[in-house]
Design a protein around this motif. Structure first.
Motif: not given
Length: 385
Positions: A14-18, A366-367, A373-374
């Motif tokens: 997940d881009a927001a919380d990998p 908003v991520w 790239i995070r």
């Protein structure tokens, strides 16, 4: 600068919380095969350092037999002259040309200039009015620093500001052909714009990055410009995302911390924007109990290595006083980020000014919709003073 990998954009975190994904995979070992990426994931801190410092690996994306088609369609000159994707003598030559401008003394000498840029951007924002921190501060600040650092006048700086978003998007997602085409076109446009400038700086040098690069007669002018563009754009990309994530973390954390080198190091460990860097084995390796053969690709997952519980106590906790090993956010070994000290200085200066304004979060961020790239794409904030 570190760079995302062509395969990373297809990874299932997940881009927001990998981080939950990394920890699930870590249960199988520090080095695991990932079917989605068709690559080995190097998740542990010590194996990551071994790959980044050891021989028998290449940074050339075309060495990966499964490289995304967008890579193979790219102008080979953009890869061959690119400091991120070269190794050995070619990398040392390109890196050596920029060595003098990244000394601690030279970077320290930029403090007053960066303070002035940060003041003009941050101090002028009105209090008690909601704004997007990414659009108003995190993105324009490092671009303005890069323009000053290259000694660009307003006319010359305009193409850097205009073309950087397309190049940044390309660095974030090499799996989409349209994104790569747009980024490559933007890169070509900047090279064409800066070539005459580099030629002039070679003859009439100043006290700036472009002049330092152009002064080395062993480096072709095209190499000079490509290196300058990569450093400026990749540095902007990582600094902007780190600054946004750092403000989000500090504004969400109870208590306060002095903005010093230890806090910045800890923020780099917890929220480093580049999730992984790519290598391809040129020989056989044993990492832990895993055998990696020549030609097999690996993703060194920097973000996972920086939270390896074998290296860091309470790895998910903000703890600026920790005495654990240095994070791998800027890489390690030959490809250690040239602009690391500059990025740290920009983050330190910007965070002090932002925190002095009493930032309050005004909703969820908003991520960015990329796992390479995070960082926040939008971060609504209000200054309390």
């Amino acid at each position: 600068m570190t760079s995302p990998d062509a395969t990373a954009a297809r990874l299932p975190w997940d881009a927001a919380d990998p981080y939950p994904y990394y920890e699930r995979r870590r249960r199988d070992g520090d080095v695991v095969w990932d079917e989605h990426a068709a690559a080995w994931l190097v998740l542990g801190y010590e194996p990551a350092k071994r790959v980044l410092t050891g021989s028998g690996w290449t940074s050339d994306p075309l060495a990966n037999p499964g490289a995304a088609p967008a890579w193979r369609a790219m102008d080979p000159d953009l890869l061959r002259h690119n400091i991120l994707f070269t190794d050995g003598d070619d990398h040392r030559r390109l890196r050596g040309a920029a060595r003098d401008v990244f000394t601690p003394g030279f970077i320290a000498g930029m403090t007053d200039g960066i303070e002035a840029i940060a003041a003009a951007i941050i101090d002028e924002l009105p209090a008690h009015t909601e704004f997007d921190l990414m659009a108003e501060v995190a993105v324009p600040l490092p671009i303005s620093v890069a323009a000053a650092w290259l000694n660009l006048d307003e006319e010359s700086a305009a193409p850097l500001r205009e073309e950087s978003p397309a190049i940044s998007a390309m660095l974030s997602d090499f799996s989409d052909a349209a994104t790569v085409d747009a980024g490559a076109a933007a890169f070509t446009a900047l090279v064409a714009e800066f070539l005459p400038l580099a030629a002039d700086r070679r003859t009439h040098p100043g006290d700036d990055l472009l002049s330092f690069l152009a002064a080395d007669p062993t480096v072709d002018l095209e190499d000079v410009v490509i290196t300058a563009v990569i450093i400026a754009v990749a540095g902007h990309e990582t600094t902007a995302n780190l600054l946004g994530a750092a403000v989000l973390r500090l504004a969400s954390t109870s208590g306060s911390h002095p903005v010093d080198g230890r806090l910045v190091t800890e923020l780099l460990r917890l929220d480093g924007p580049v999730q992984a860097v790519a290598r391809t084995a040129t020989g056989e390796h044993i990492l832990g109990d895993v055998r990696i053969r020549a030609g097999e690709p690996a993703l060194v997952v920097l973000a996972a290595a920086n939270r390896d519980p074998a290296a860091f106590d309470e790895p998910d906790r903000l703890h600026p006083e920790r005495s654990d090993p240095a994070p791998l956010t800027f890489g390690y070994g030959a490809h250690y980020c040239l602009g690391a000290a500059l990025a740290r200085l920009e983050i330190t200066v910007a965070l002090r000014r932002i925190l002095a304004r009493g930032p309050n979060l005004r909703g969820d961020p908003v991520w960015r919709d990329t796992s390479a790239i995070r960082g926040p794409e939008r971060l609504p904030v209000l200054f309390g003073r």
